[in-house]
Design a protein around this motif. Structure first.
Motif, PDB file in Angstrom:
ATOM      1  N   LEU A 148      36.223  45.833  44.870  1.00  0.00           N
ATOM      2  CA  LEU A 148      37.279  44.615  45.494  1.00  0.00           C
ATOM      3  C   LEU A 148      38.169  44.693  46.269  1.00  0.00           C
ATOM      4  O   LEU A 148      38.787  43.734  46.986  1.00  0.00           O
ATOM      5  CB  LEU A 148      38.729  44.554  43.882  1.00  0.00           C
ATOM      6  CG  LEU A 148      38.677  43.941  43.150  1.00  0.00           C
ATOM      7  CD1 LEU A 148      39.496  44.097  41.728  1.00  0.00           C
ATOM      8  CD2 LEU A 148      37.576  42.442  42.893  1.00  0.00           C
TER       9      LEU A 148
ATOM     10  N   ALA B  23      32.778  42.829  41.406  1.00  0.00           N
ATOM     11  CA  ALA B  23      33.629  43.553  41.219  1.00  0.00           C
ATOM     12  C   ALA B  23      33.143  45.124  39.660  1.00  0.00           C
ATOM     13  O   ALA B  23      33.288  45.759  39.181  1.00  0.00           O
ATOM     14  CB  ALA B  23      35.136  44.180  41.469  1.00  0.00           C
TER      15      ALA B  23
ATOM     16  N   SER C 269      36.454  39.338  41.447  1.00  0.00           N
ATOM     17  CA  SER C 269      36.193  39.834  40.611  1.00  0.00           C
ATOM     18  C   SER C 269      34.669  40.137  39.621  1.00  0.00           C
ATOM     19  O   SER C 269      34.335  40.799  39.014  1.00  0.00           O
ATOM     20  CB  SER C 269      37.315  39.573  39.781  1.00  0.00           C
ATOM     21  OG  SER C 269      37.133  39.994  38.682  1.00  0.00           O
TER      22      SER C 269
END
Length: 226
Positions: free
Chosen positions: A28, A38, A35
């Motif tokens: 991130l 990630a 997100s």
């Protein structure tokens, strides 16, 4: 006989198994990944100059992302200290504290009494027309059949009092969420999050103070470690 793992492989295996949240933060903060990507990141290589993450798209395609290390490490013996420092930098860069709350602290005797009193208040005011009338539990056993004027006011405004208590405790939950829980990595919807939110909804400020006390404990332990 299986070949012995390289230092990089051992580090990656440990990080992926025990510190996946730190890898998510690396992706991130340092790689600036969304997100959704990630969350899929795994650490696949560590060298003295970079970390290599592998990410998986929604369609199953994989790709790699490199995170340069400035300055480079002298050797992989420095990796533990460097990875911890990167994790702290990422957490603070993402607006979270390095002090991660991982447990719920139950109330003490006073907190238990307050929780019971609040629950009793919810119940009493929700059923106020019955509880504050003649024959009601509160009127007969708490007010001992007296306090007629007080009982009349509480019966007449029982829903106002109920909504007032509810609004105060909801506000305390919002305050807890906005100022403490995500900051200390208690993520929304997790089991730990529900414990702290439920305790705050019932007990109120006492739960907030216990959370702050847990953060102070972590900070004290951090100072001792250094």
């Amino acid at each position: 006989m299986a070949a012995e793992k390289s230092p990089s492989e051992r580090i990656c295996a440990h990080m992926n198994a025990q510190h996946s949240s730190s890898i998510h933060d690396y992706a991130l903060f340092f790689a600036r990944l969304p997100s959704s990507l990630a969350r899929t990141a795994t650490l696949t290589s560590v060298s003295t100059e970079k970390l290599t993450l592998t990410i998986t798209s929604a369609h199953g395609a994989t790709s790699t992302v490199n995170i340069p290390l400035h300055p480079p490490m002298a050797d992989l013996g420095e990796s533990r200290e460097r990875l911890v420092a990167l994790a702290h930098e990422a957490m603070e860069g993402l607006g979270r504290s390095r002090y991660t709350v991982t447990r719920w602290v139950p109330p003490g005797p006073l907190g238990a009494v307050v929780s019971a009193a609040v629950c009793f208040g919810y119940w009493s005011f929700w059923n106020g027309a019955v509880q504050f009338a003649r024959g009601g539990f509160v009127r007969e056993y708490i007010f001992m059949g007296g306090l007629d004027a007080v009982a009349a006011v509480l019966a007449g405004y029982c829903k106002v009092f109920f909504c007032g208590i509810l609004a105060i405790h909801v506000a305390e939950c919002v305050w807890m969420q906005n100022t403490r829980l995500p900051k200390h990595s208690v993520f929304t919807g997790s089991a730990l999050w529900w414990k702290w939110i439920a305790a705050t909804f019932i007990e109120g400020i006492g739960s907030v103070k216990r959370f702050d006390g847990e953060v102070r404990r972590l900070q004290a332990e951090g100072k001792k470690a250094h």
